[in-house]
Design a protein around this motif. Structure first.
Motif, PDB file in Angstrom:
ATOM      1  N   LEU A  14      21.228  54.846  34.793  1.00  0.00           N
ATOM      2  CA  LEU A  14      21.442  53.410  34.922  1.00  0.00           C
ATOM      3  C   LEU A  14      20.591  52.614  33.938  1.00  0.00           C
ATOM      4  CD1 LEU A  14      21.571  53.101  38.806  1.00  0.00           C
ATOM      5  CD2 LEU A  14      23.464  53.214  37.204  1.00  0.00           C
ATOM      6  N   ALA A  15      19.403  53.128  33.634  1.00  0.00           N
ATOM      7  CA  ALA A  15      18.519  52.409  32.722  1.00  0.00           C
ATOM      8  C   ALA A  15      18.901  52.607  31.265  1.00  0.00           C
ATOM      9  CB  ALA A  15      17.074  52.864  32.937  1.00  0.00           C
ATOM     10  N   ASN A  16      19.618  53.688  30.960  1.00  0.00           N
ATOM     11  CA  ASN A  16      19.956  53.998  29.562  1.00  0.00           C
ATOM     12  C   ASN A  16      21.431  54.371  29.434  1.00  0.00           C
ATOM     13  OD1 ASN A  16      16.983  54.228  28.389  1.00  0.00           O
ATOM     14  ND2 ASN A  16      17.039  55.398  30.303  1.00  0.00           N
ATOM     15  N   ALA A  17      22.293  53.641  30.136  1.00  0.00           N
ATOM     16  CA  ALA A  17      23.704  54.026  30.211  1.00  0.00           C
ATOM     17  C   ALA A  17      24.366  54.020  28.839  1.00  0.00           C
ATOM     18  CB  ALA A  17      24.449  53.087  31.162  1.00  0.00           C
ATOM     19  N   SER A  18      24.170  52.966  28.050  1.00  0.00           N
ATOM     20  CA  SER A  18      24.847  52.890  26.753  1.00  0.00           C
ATOM     21  C   SER A  18      24.321  53.941  25.784  1.00  0.00           C
ATOM     22  CB  SER A  18      24.678  51.488  26.159  1.00  0.00           C
ATOM     23  OG  SER A  18      23.307  51.192  25.975  1.00  0.00           O
ATOM     24  N   GLN A  19      23.009  54.230  25.807  1.00  0.00           N
ATOM     25  CA  GLN A  19      22.452  55.253  24.927  1.00  0.00           C
ATOM     26  C   GLN A  19      22.977  56.639  25.293  1.00  0.00           C
ATOM     27  OE1 GLN A  19      20.780  52.882  26.379  1.00  0.00           O
ATOM     28  NE2 GLN A  19      19.393  51.864  24.946  1.00  0.00           N
ATOM     29  N   ILE A  20      23.102  56.921  26.600  1.00  0.00           N
ATOM     30  CA  ILE A  20      23.612  58.219  27.028  1.00  0.00           C
ATOM     31  C   ILE A  20      25.077  58.365  26.640  1.00  0.00           C
ATOM     32  CG2 ILE A  20      24.173  59.613  29.063  1.00  0.00           C
ATOM     33  CD1 ILE A  20      21.602  58.631  30.336  1.00  0.00           C
ATOM     34  N   THR A  21      25.845  57.285  26.759  1.00  0.00           N
ATOM     35  CA  THR A  21      27.250  57.316  26.357  1.00  0.00           C
ATOM     36  C   THR A  21      27.379  57.582  24.857  1.00  0.00           C
ATOM     37  OG1 THR A  21      27.829  55.776  28.126  1.00  0.00           O
ATOM     38  CG2 THR A  21      29.401  56.022  26.313  1.00  0.00           C
ATOM     39  N   ALA A  22      26.531  56.932  24.062  1.00  0.00           N
ATOM     40  CA  ALA A  22      26.556  57.157  22.616  1.00  0.00           C
ATOM     41  C   ALA A  22      26.185  58.601  22.282  1.00  0.00           C
ATOM     42  CB  ALA A  22      25.607  56.189  21.924  1.00  0.00           C
ATOM     43  N   HIS A  59      28.808  61.460  35.143  1.00  0.00           N
ATOM     44  CA  HIS A  59      28.439  60.083  34.788  1.00  0.00           C
ATOM     45  C   HIS A  59      29.534  59.100  35.184  1.00  0.00           C
ATOM     46  CE1 HIS A  59      25.531  61.670  31.457  1.00  0.00           C
ATOM     47  NE2 HIS A  59      25.075  61.873  32.668  1.00  0.00           N
ATOM     48  N   ASP A  60      30.799  59.480  34.945  1.00  0.00           N
ATOM     49  CA  ASP A  60      31.914  58.602  35.315  1.00  0.00           C
ATOM     50  C   ASP A  60      31.931  58.350  36.818  1.00  0.00           C
ATOM     51  OD1 ASP A  60      32.630  58.571  32.686  1.00  0.00           O
ATOM     52  OD2 ASP A  60      34.315  59.960  32.893  1.00  0.00           O
ATOM     53  N   SER A  61      31.665  59.399  37.601  1.00  0.00           N
ATOM     54  CA  SER A  61      31.684  59.233  39.058  1.00  0.00           C
ATOM     55  C   SER A  61      30.573  58.305  39.526  1.00  0.00           C
ATOM     56  CB  SER A  61      31.555  60.597  39.744  1.00  0.00           C
ATOM     57  OG  SER A  61      30.279  61.170  39.507  1.00  0.00           O
ATOM     58  N   VAL A  62      29.390  58.400  38.902  1.00  0.00           N
ATOM     59  CA  VAL A  62      28.278  57.522  39.277  1.00  0.00           C
ATOM     60  C   VAL A  62      28.591  56.075  38.918  1.00  0.00           C
ATOM     61  CG1 VAL A  62      25.858  56.973  38.841  1.00  0.00           C
ATOM     62  CG2 VAL A  62      26.561  59.351  39.119  1.00  0.00           C
ATOM     63  N   PRO A 172      39.719  58.824  38.493  1.00  0.00           N
ATOM     64  CA  PRO A 172      39.464  57.642  37.656  1.00  0.00           C
ATOM     65  C   PRO A 172      38.563  57.974  36.482  1.00  0.00           C
ATOM     66  CG  PRO A 172      39.102  57.145  39.983  1.00  0.00           C
ATOM     67  CD  PRO A 172      39.253  58.630  39.880  1.00  0.00           C
ATOM     68  N   GLN A 173      38.812  57.286  35.362  1.00  0.00           N
ATOM     69  CA  GLN A 173      38.006  57.480  34.170  1.00  0.00           C
ATOM     70  C   GLN A 173      37.089  56.279  33.960  1.00  0.00           C
ATOM     71  OE1 GLN A 173      38.593  60.662  32.269  1.00  0.00           O
ATOM     72  NE2 GLN A 173      39.222  60.744  34.409  1.00  0.00           N
ATOM     73  N   ARG A 174      36.166  56.406  33.022  1.00  0.00           N
ATOM     74  CA  ARG A 174      35.207  55.328  32.744  1.00  0.00           C
ATOM     75  C   ARG A 174      35.933  54.133  32.126  1.00  0.00           C
ATOM     76  NH1 ARG A 174      30.175  57.255  29.341  1.00  0.00           N
ATOM     77  NH2 ARG A 174      30.398  58.852  30.954  1.00  0.00           N
ATOM     78  N   GLU A 175      35.829  52.970  32.772  1.00  0.00           N
ATOM     79  CA  GLU A 175      36.551  51.788  32.317  1.00  0.00           C
ATOM     80  C   GLU A 175      35.651  50.576  32.149  1.00  0.00           C
ATOM     81  OE1 GLU A 175      39.588  51.210  35.185  1.00  0.00           O
ATOM     82  OE2 GLU A 175      40.815  52.875  34.462  1.00  0.00           O
ATOM     83  N   ILE A 176      34.357  50.768  32.204  1.00  0.00           N
ATOM     84  CA  ILE A 176      33.427  49.656  32.092  1.00  0.00           C
ATOM     85  C   ILE A 176      32.399  49.974  31.024  1.00  0.00           C
ATOM     86  CG2 ILE A 176      31.950  50.598  33.914  1.00  0.00           C
ATOM     87  CD1 ILE A 176      31.229  47.749  34.684  1.00  0.00           C
ATOM     88  N   ASP A 177      32.004  48.965  30.287  1.00  0.00           N
ATOM     89  CA  ASP A 177      30.977  49.154  29.272  1.00  0.00           C
ATOM     90  C   ASP A 177      29.664  49.485  29.961  1.00  0.00           C
ATOM     91  OD1 ASP A 177      29.297  49.135  27.142  1.00  0.00           O
ATOM     92  OD2 ASP A 177      29.583  47.024  26.594  1.00  0.00           O
ATOM     93  N   PRO A 178      29.085  50.669  29.710  1.00  0.00           N
ATOM     94  CA  PRO A 178      27.838  51.033  30.387  1.00  0.00           C
ATOM     95  C   PRO A 178      26.690  50.067  30.112  1.00  0.00           C
ATOM     96  CG  PRO A 178      28.836  52.951  29.369  1.00  0.00           C
ATOM     97  CD  PRO A 178      29.579  51.757  28.858  1.00  0.00           C
ATOM     98  N   ALA A 179      26.781  49.303  29.020  1.00  0.00           N
ATOM     99  CA  ALA A 179      25.705  48.351  28.715  1.00  0.00           C
ATOM    100  C   ALA A 179      25.571  47.297  29.805  1.00  0.00           C
ATOM    101  CB  ALA A 179      25.960  47.691  27.369  1.00  0.00           C
ATOM    102  N   LEU A 180      26.648  47.035  30.567  1.00  0.00           N
ATOM    103  CA  LEU A 180      26.571  46.048  31.641  1.00  0.00           C
ATOM    104  C   LEU A 180      25.649  46.487  32.760  1.00  0.00           C
ATOM    105  CD1 LEU A 180      30.335  45.044  31.966  1.00  0.00           C
ATOM    106  CD2 LEU A 180      28.507  43.785  30.820  1.00  0.00           C
ATOM    107  N   LEU A 181      25.374  47.794  32.840  1.00  0.00           N
ATOM    108  CA  LEU A 181      24.527  48.315  33.906  1.00  0.00           C
ATOM    109  C   LEU A 181      23.062  48.367  33.522  1.00  0.00           C
ATOM    110  CD1 LEU A 181      26.814  51.231  35.065  1.00  0.00           C
ATOM    111  CD2 LEU A 181      26.589  48.967  36.066  1.00  0.00           C
ATOM    112  N   GLU A 182      22.740  48.038  32.270  1.00  0.00           N
ATOM    113  CA  GLU A 182      21.347  48.041  31.832  1.00  0.00           C
ATOM    114  C   GLU A 182      20.765  46.660  32.083  1.00  0.00           C
ATOM    115  OE1 GLU A 182      21.030  49.359  27.853  1.00  0.00           O
ATOM    116  OE2 GLU A 182      22.110  51.229  28.206  1.00  0.00           O
ATOM    117  N   HIS A 183      19.804  46.593  32.958  1.00  0.00           N
ATOM    118  CA  HIS A 183      19.265  45.310  33.392  1.00  0.00           C
ATOM    119  C   HIS A 183      17.908  45.092  32.749  1.00  0.00           C
ATOM    120  CE1 HIS A 183      22.456  45.738  36.245  1.00  0.00           C
ATOM    121  NE2 HIS A 183      21.905  46.853  36.693  1.00  0.00           N
TER     122      HIS A 183
END
Length: 422
Positions: A14-22, A59-62, A172-183
């Motif tokens: 959750l803290a590094n969602a966009s980096q992990i996706t990249a 990751h998609d399930s989380v 279901p597949q990943r449909e949201i930008d993970p960056a939205l979860l980085e607070h």
């Protein structure tokens, strides 16, 4: 102990969602260029790809559980906190995600079969590579076992979804930008909280792009209100019950069509084990079965002709209506316009009723392109064409590099079944 470890990993996600996706995307890209670089490079690349794919499924399930799942309130405090911090105006759930999540959450049998099927599909090529090295000719037994297990799981999905066709992917597949979860506390707040309703809404400022920190220049474009409202508009499919997005198999013909489609890969593999990949018999048998399944699927939605004759008379064609409005009375032109626009009224029922059905049928129709990489078509037509292209582009800067990477896959397509399995 294990639960704490998983919660710690979810906290990291959750803290590094966009980096992990990249990182996932980078590792997948690396695996595409590994074959041919060193001994057993394809095995190493497929091991990495399978591992990243399986990790991405988790990751998609989380992420889905945080954003959309109805059971988020029963989740542990970490997930609930992340959901509370997320903007109250969630992205609209796709029809595929609505449908698959409905069956995954309402049927434990469907959820188990779907997860197992996706795990097998993610690791099947790696398993085949290991079997080719360890078992040699007996590796076909492993491939047959995999296809048999996949067929059983697909039949389980049909039964669990109340006799509906299998939809790929079944989860279901990943449909949201993970960056939205980085607070971050430094991030500006783009929501406002209703004092009386207690509901959190997205502020209009959320539509304005964030300042470009890398360049130090703030972007001041006006928010596109029309695009924002259009993305939140609900259609009749959005409000329909999820189960109604895919119709049940229609009668005996529909059930036979789905059974033939599910069993076709197993029959093809059994034929390959008996006659070999260069023989035309497995190729023709598989193609005939797939054409039969597609034809029966369309025919299963047709009404009997006596019922079709009772359907309302179709409206006048646009060409005939225009001729009538212009005062042109010509029997030949009117007959021609009617003939061109007339169609069997039963065919209207064979059209998909939702994007979920339409996408699945389109994917099944596209799978016929895989036959260019199979059997005698591959060895006598496609492979020689690709080899010629590699030779002609050898030594050229960009296209030569791409062609050489493609050339490294030619012997892999010859050797492994799952490189061309749809």
């Amino acid at each position: 102990m294990a639960r704490r470890a998983w919660q710690a990993y979810e906290r990291l996600l959750l803290a590094n969602a966009s980096q992990i996706t990249a990182l996932e995307s980078s590792l997948r890209s690396i695996t595409y260029v590994l074959p041919g670089r060193f001994k057993d490079a394809e095995l190493a690349g497929e091991a990495i790809y399978a591992g990243v794919h399986l990790l991405g499924m988790y990751h998609d399930s989380v992420l889905f559980k945080i954003v959309y799942s109805r059971r988020a309130k029963q989740a542990h405090a970490l997930v609930q906190q992340a959901r509370d911090e997320l903007s109250g105006d969630l992205p609209k759930l796709s029809l595929h995600a609505r449908y698959t999540n409905f069956w995954h959450s309402s049927s434990r049998r469907y959820g188990t079969a779907a997860v197992l099927l996706m795990i097998i599909e993610a690791s099947q090529l790696f398993v085949e590579m290991v079997a080719r090295r360890k078992l040699r000719e007996r590796a076909w037994d492993v491939v047959v076992s995999i296809e048999l297990l996949k067929a059983l799981l697909r039949f389980a999905l049909v039964q669990a979804s109340q006799r509906r066709p299998v939809v790929q992917p079944p989860l279901p597949q990943r449909e949201i930008d993970p960056a939205l979860l980085e607070h971050s506390s430094a991030s500006p707040t783009y929501t406002w909280h209703g004092e009386r309703s207690g509901v959190t809404h997205t502020s209009i400022n959320a539509l304005v792009p964030l300042p470009n920190a890398a360049c130090g220049v703030a972007r001041t474009e006006e928010p596109d209100i029309y695009e924002y409202l259009l993305s939140h508009t609900l259609t009749d499919q959005d409000v329909a019950p999820p189960a109604q997005l895919v119709r049940k198999l229609q009668g005996t013909v529909g059930r036979v069509a789905e059974a033939v489609y599910i069993l076709r890969p197993l029959v093809y593999v059994l034929a390959l084990r008996k006659w070999g990949k260069r023989d035309a018999k497995p190729f023709v048998l598989s193609l005939v079965l797939e054409l039969l399944a597609a034809s029966l699927r369309r025919r299963s939605f047709y009404l009997p002709r006596e019922s079709a004759e009772k359907m309302p008379v179709p409206p006048m064609s646009s060409v005939s209506l225009m001729l009538s409005m212009l005062g042109i009375e010509n029997s030949f032109l009117d007959w021609l316009a009617g003939s061109l626009s007339r169609s069997d009224p039963r065919r209207a029922l064979a059209k998909p009723i939702s994007a979920v059905e339409g996408d699945e049928w389109a994917a099944r129709d596209r799978s016929f392109w895989w036959y260019l990489l199979r059997g005698p078509v591959w060895y006598n037509y496609t492979r020689p064409k690709l080899e010629s292209l590699v030779r002609r582009t050898e030594g050229k800067r960009l296209i030569g590099v791409l062609a050489s990477i493609g050339g490294d896959y030619l012997p892999l397509v010859d050797e492994y079944y799952y490189y061309t399995a749809a």
